[in-house]
Design an enzyme around this catalytic site. Structure first.
Site, PDB file in Angstrom:
ATOM      1  N   HIS A 220      35.195  39.336  44.335  1.00 49.19           N
ATOM      2  CA  HIS A 220      36.196  40.414  44.256  1.00 49.19           C
ATOM      3  C   HIS A 220      35.803  41.428  43.175  1.00 49.19           C
ATOM      4  CE1 HIS A 220      40.619  41.725  44.243  1.00 49.19           C
ATOM      5  NE2 HIS A 220      40.112  42.333  43.192  1.00 49.19           N
ATOM      6  N   GLU A 221      35.396  40.930  41.997  1.00 53.16           N
ATOM      7  CA  GLU A 221      35.035  41.837  40.889  1.00 53.16           C
ATOM      8  C   GLU A 221      33.716  42.565  41.176  1.00 53.16           C
ATOM      9  OE1 GLU A 221      37.477  42.375  39.141  1.00 53.16           O
ATOM     10  OE2 GLU A 221      38.544  40.535  39.624  1.00 53.16           O
TER      11      GLU A 221
ATOM     12  N   CYS B  75      45.248  42.198  43.371  1.00 54.09           N
ATOM     13  CA  CYS B  75      44.361  43.003  42.539  1.00 54.09           C
ATOM     14  C   CYS B  75      45.199  43.804  41.554  1.00 54.09           C
ATOM     15  CB  CYS B  75      43.563  43.954  43.431  1.00 54.09           C
ATOM     16  SG  CYS B  75      42.469  45.046  42.528  1.00 54.09           S
TER      17      CYS B  75
ATOM     18  N   HIS C 131      34.374  45.551  43.128  1.00 54.15           N
ATOM     19  CA  HIS C 131      34.845  46.683  42.313  1.00 54.15           C
ATOM     20  C   HIS C 131      33.672  47.494  41.754  1.00 54.15           C
ATOM     21  CE1 HIS C 131      39.174  46.416  42.155  1.00 54.15           C
ATOM     22  NE2 HIS C 131      39.161  45.148  41.816  1.00 54.15           N
TER      23      HIS C 131
HETATM   24 ZN    ZN Z   1      40.696  43.853  41.913  1.00 52.20          ZN
END
Ligand code: ZN
Length: 171
Positions: free
Chosen positions: A133-134, A91, A137
């Site tokens: 993953h995004e 990341c 966030h």
């Molecule tokens: Zn990330």
């Protein structure tokens, strides 16, 4: 617009990002800038909170891996396969750390593109992983949160160092 990365320890990475209400030229410019920041840092995905903007926007570019390039505003995962597969993740907000993370093999996601088209897409493999993953966030979740507690604890010294990167930027 001059934008730069924020790192683990910055509170914005723990906030649920806000929905974009109006897709105007500023948003389009922001997305262009996100691609630039991401490419400079050799990333394949980036979410707006990672550049200190708490908005529900993500970009992915898997063109170097013969995949697709996509920017999504207000994305929502509308389905995900139960089967989870492991893969080594890193990341841009946690430089130097990579760990094997389990995620759904396949997902369906919808969102709005910078040219204001509502799209829905089915993603698998790398694209499914980066999108998940995004999306995390945008909800204040980092990939290390998926680790077993003892594995996360082992990262404490590295995390301490990463936190300091936030201070260097202010100077
Ligand atoms: Zn990330």
């Amino acid at each position: 617009m001059s934008l730069s990365l924020v790192y683990y320890g910055n509170a914005i990475l723990r906030k649920k990002a806000e929905a974009v209400k109006n897709i105007n030229q500023d948003i389009v410019n922001l997305i262009d800038s996100m691609y630039i920041v991401m490419h400079k840092a050799n990333g394949v995905g980036l979410a707006a909170p990672q550049i200190d903007i708490s908005s529900r926007i993500l970009v992915v570019n898997l063109e170097p891996y013969k995949g697709r390039k996509i920017g999504l505003i207000n994305p929502v995962i509308i389905g995900s396969e139960e089967e989870e597969v492991p893969f080594e993740e890193g990341c841009l907000s946690l430089p130097g750390i990579s760990k094997e993370i389990y995620r759904s093999k396949r997902i369906s996601i919808k969102g709005i593109t910078p040219d204001e088209k509502e799209i829905q897409l089915d993603a698998d493999e790398m694209l499914a992983r980066v999108l998940q993953h995004e999306m995390d966030h945008l909800n204040g979740i980092l990939f290390i949160d998926h680790l077993e507690d003892y594995l996360k604890k082992e990262l404490t010294p590295e995390l301490k160092k990463i936190k300091k990167l936030n201070k260097q930027k202010i100077i």
